[in-house]
Design an enzyme around this catalytic site. Structure first.
Site, short mmCIF file in Angstrom:
data_model
loop_
_atom_site.label_atom_id
_atom_site.label_comp_id
_atom_site.label_asym_id
_atom_site.label_seq_id
_atom_site.Cartn_x
_atom_site.Cartn_y
_atom_site.Cartn_z
N GLU A 418 0.95 -0.94 -0.87
CA GLU A 418 -0.05 0.45 -0.40
C GLU A 418 0.86 1.48 -0.05
OE1 GLU A 418 -2.78 -0.60 3.26
OE2 GLU A 418 -3.78 -1.90 2.47
C1 BMA Z 1 -4.71 -2.95 5.25
C2 BMA Z 1 -3.20 -3.81 5.41
C3 BMA Z 1 -3.01 -3.91 6.87
C4 BMA Z 1 -4.77 -3.61 7.94
C5 BMA Z 1 -5.71 -3.59 6.97
C6 BMA Z 1 -6.69 -3.29 7.76
O1 BMA Z 1 -4.57 -2.83 3.61
O2 BMA Z 1 -2.24 -4.05 4.35
O3 BMA Z 1 -2.28 -2.34 7.08
O4 BMA Z 1 -4.87 -3.99 9.06
O5 BMA Z 1 -6.06 -3.12 5.73
O6 BMA Z 1 -7.24 -2.23 8.03
#
Ligand code: BMA
Length: 833
Positions: A418
């Protein structure tokens, strides 16, 4: 002359040496002791320095060896290493292993001291000196400057616990020469996928092998039978064709057969100087990105093809299995992978905020035929890029790729988690800039993801590289190109789960929904004195959920759909039922998009997340103790080779240009999925049942299901449902059940309910549960939704959960360890709310 390798894994004594004096020091014992001692910590341990000290004896043989190294397989993180009072190394990257020559430095009795600087303070210093705080999600911004597992700074499912210590073994090795690197590439081809090739392209012996040394290569098949052998000069590397090779097949398509290559360096007299061995899987993997028709939304596919078979990847995301990595006994990895396979999943994504995982995890995936998506260890941040950090990352990536390329399960490397998404959010990405010169832009880490990491992956392996997860298209949220993280259920626009079909991407590498862990896990949160805290809004309960706004989000999805109760067991039940429903719907609707060659509109669904690093409420489908939540079973049903699915939509059409005159029809669409490589002729049956009035309709179709694809079967009005012309017309509560039948054999089933369930008045369903030892047989007189079974006392291991039951369709499940005990049952409309 002899080789030795001794693990220095006991006798560590550790103490806090921080100049600061913290309260409750007693509690602040180290969190990463190699002795696997469960220790506790509080916030202050993150800000203390620690010393680990041990003594070890060197044998006369080790003492006089021509080369002696100390091998530190993992030091967490900022460490100064002293041997017998002399500083021999300093480290600042947890992901690196360090080999330090101690030739001539050994004594008979040696003292080894590891001094660890407080990671938080070291990271903050690094941050202050190299650009200051940068945007991120989760944790303190200093983490972006630290090559330490990022989740230790706290995540939306994990506490802040910044461990220190030697987190992987420390070894003393002595030798004449050793094999420093061995690169083996294997491939599979041929019309029958039985022609293997094996090429050794690098054999790095250090120090150089003596003159006249030879290298013996032996390849054995899965049963240990020798297939190929050679005795070569050092420079002469094998390049072998193996006729009739047994391929490494991924789960569902054959056996993941593996061969073993043994390599030994021999001196002129035939004495073995160095040796290594590696498992070899013959397989051919491609990541296919082909243009898709405009009528299908355009863009391109993003799919994995293994040995010529295109695979719908139904799997999970993986986070570190513990906050205390040294606590994880090797067998725990295998148990996790066994669970994954039991859940009919075929892919695991090792997420970038954790660690390059233990060999045991990859080995278990190799053995099970599970595909691994491997991120590099960056997540949710705008990372800096500067010379010293880049050099450390380069070394880290080289070691990771050299280690992981040997696993046939590893099929993709992704640059980070991300980080393009956050760069887009900050408005710092310029996708038109393809200059390659990124270090001085507002998104400096492009240098890491687009220059350093792909350079390493391409130089050292033949594994596919993808610069981020998610990535592709106009932005990383583009649903028509590359992979996406679909968080518009729960986060983002907080869509209802029935919208998953509109939210589909080409490959959904993340999506999720929270659900409570088992009541047994919840019970463990409360001491005897804290029993009055056993309600969802208590301070202790809230502390066990680290996600911002979780109360609002859980309650939103509950309120919209359920009449629910709020005592702890009920909250456990309703959040679990909701999680199961949400996640199963995603797999069901996205697998429908796997429409056959050239129409792979969605090629993967990886749930966030399979596991937890501590006992908590999170998106995990199995909790910290490996207890599967009901969602695990609901997903498993959607990933069976044969499934049947339905979607129900209300269609409102207006007439005469007025809002007063309209018709609302309820339409249902019916399809089936077949992941087998042969087409299959089956009977699909559809039954409509009014909760109040009983069975309304029954019809069937004899259909041929396409191989490795979904097949649309029928679409039409919900049988028995009248067209409504007023908002005051209440639709009949008609439950539909579809089954795939082979004679009397039920190959798949799915019930589709009118939603939201909160509007339904549930009659007594006449639930009957018969127990015979570990066998449980369930039948109903009226449909039941979301049946979750349990027993008092010692827990049983259930073969299925979160069942929808239908009259005339008895189901049996096994519950290992039930031993005839009484079964408790909860379901929607069970009177608890
Ligand atoms: C995502 C993951 C984590 C996170 C999850 C829930 O996008 O990559 O960074 O724990 O969402 O929010």
């Amino acid at each position: 002359m002899t080789r030795t390798s001794t693990t220095i894994d006991s006798g560590w004594q550790f103490s806090q040496v921080s100049s600061k004096t913290w309260p409750d020091v007693e509690e602040n014992v180290s969190v990463a002791s190699p002795t696997r001692t469960r220790t506790s910590t509080s916030g202050s341990a993150n800000e203390a320095d620690w010393v680990f000290r041990t003594t070890f004896l060197a044998s006369p043989e080790q003492f006089s060896a021509p080369n002696a190294d100390l091998l530190f397989e993992g030091l967490d993180t900022y460490c100064t290493v002293t041997l017998n009072g002399e500083e021999i190394a300093t480290t600042s990257n947890m992901f690196l292993s360090h080999r330090v020559s101690v030739t001539g430095k050994l004594k008979e009795k040696n003292t080894l001291e590891l001094r660890f600087d407080a990671p938080l303070l070291a990271a903050k210093k690094e941050e202050a000196e190299n650009g200051g705080p940068k945007p991120l999600w989760n944790g303190d911004s200093s983490r972006l400057y630290s090559r330490k597992a990022q989740y230790g700074w706290g995540w939306d499912w994990g506490p802040i616990i910044m461990t220190v210590g030697p987190w992987r073994p420390v070894k003393l090795e002595t030798y004449v020469c050793r094999i420093n690197d061995l690169r083996v590439d294997s491939n599979l081809k041929g019309s029958k996928w039985d022609e293997g090739s094996l090429e050794v392209s690098n054999l790095d012996i250090s120090p150089k092998a003596p003159k006249d040394a030879k290298v013996a290569y032996t390849l054995t098949d899965p049963e240990g039978k020798v297939v190929k052998q050679a005795m070569n000069d050092v420079e002469e590397l094998p390049d072998w064709e193996i006729e009739g090779a047994r391929g490494w097949w991924h789960v569902g398509y054959g056996k993941p057969d593996m061969y073993t290559l043994e390599v030994a360096v021999l001196d002129a007299s035939g004495t073995e100087l160095a040796a290594t061995s590696q498992r070899v899987g013959f397989r051919h993997v491609e990541v296919v990105q082909e243009a898709l028709a405009e009528a299908d939304g355009g863009g391109s596919s993003f799919l994995f093809e293994v040995n010529g078979v295109r695979v719908f990847c139904g799997g999970s995301n993986w986070i570190p299995a513990d906050n205390y990595l040294t606590e994880i006994e090797p067998d725990r990895y295998k148990r996790w992978v066994d669970l994954l396979v039991k859940g009919n999943q075929n892919m695991l994504r090792v997420w970038g905020g954790g660690i390059y995982e233990a060999d045991e995890l990859y080995a278990a995936c190799d053995e099970a035929g599970v595909l691994v998506w491997q991120d590099f260890m960056f997540g949710c941040g705008l990372y800096p890029s500067y010379k010293r950090l880049n050099d450390s990352i380069q070394a880290e990536a080289e070691q990771a790729v050299q280690r992981l390329r040997a696993h046939p399960s590893v099929v993709i490397f992704a640059g980070n988690n991300e980080d393009y998404q956050i760069a887009e959010e900050q408005g710092v990405v310029d996708y038109n800039d393809e200059s390659g010169d990124y270090m001085h832009t507002k998104f400096p880490a492009r240098h890491i993801y687009e220059i350093i990491l792909p350079g390493v992956v391409q130089k050292l392996s033949n594994i596919f590289y993808w610069r981020s997860s998610p990535y592709g298209g106009k932005t990383s949220g583009d649903l028509t190109v590359g992979d996406v993280h679909q968080w518009n259920v729960w986060h983002g626009t907080q869509e209802p789960w029935s919208h998953w079909d509109k939210l589909a991407g080409r490959f959904v590498s993340e999506f999720g929904m929270q659900g409570y862990p088992s009541m047994r896990t919840v019970e463990a949160w409360f001491s005897d004195k804290e029993q009055d805290q056993k309600f969802p809004q208590s301070r202790i309960s809230v502390n066990h959920n680290k996600a911002a706004g979780f109360e609002r989000r859980l309650e939103l999805y509950l309120m919209e759909n359920f009449r629910h109760a709020f005592d702890m067991p009920s909250y456990v039940y309703y959040t679990q039922a909701m999680q199961a429903e949400t996640l199963a719907a995603a797999y069901r609707l996205w697998r429908r998009n796997w429409k056959g060659r050239g129409r792979e509109l969605t090629s993967g669904a990886l749930v966030w997340q399979i596991n937890d690093c501590w006992p908590c409420v999170s998106w995990a489908i199995c909790d910290y103790y490996l207890r599967p939540k009901p969602a695990f079973f609901a997903i498993a049903r959607e990933l069976r080779p044969l499934t049947v699915g339905m979607a129900r939509k209300d269609i409102k059409t207006y007439r005469d240009g007025s809002l007063a005159f309209f018709e609302t029809r309820s339409e249902v669409q019916l399809w089936a999925c077949n992941s087998e490589l042969e087409e299959r002729t089956v009977r699909v049956e559809l039954v409509a049942f009014d909760l109040n009035d009983g069975e309304l309709d029954r019809q069937h179709w004899d259909v041929t299901l396409k191989p490795n694809a979904s097949t649309e079967i029928w679409a039409g009005d919900v049988p028995g449902q009248a067209v409504r012309t007023s908002d005051a017309d209440v639709p009949r509560p008609i439950v539909l059940q579809a089954r795939i039948l082979d004679g009397d054999n039920v190959l798949a089933r799915y019930s589709n309910w009118p939603e939201p369930w909160k509007y339904l008045t549930f009659p007594d369903p006449g639930l009957r549960i018969d127990v015979d030892g570990d066998e449980v047989t369930i039948s109903v007189e009226k449909p039941v939704k979301g049946l979750i079974l349990d027993t008092e006392g010692e827990e049983a291991e259930w073969s299925d959960q979160a069942l929808d039951m239908f009259p005339g369709d008895t189901q049996s499940v096994t519950a290992k360890g039930l031993k005839g005990r009484k079964v408790t049952a909860r379901y929607i409309g069970d009177g608890s709310a």
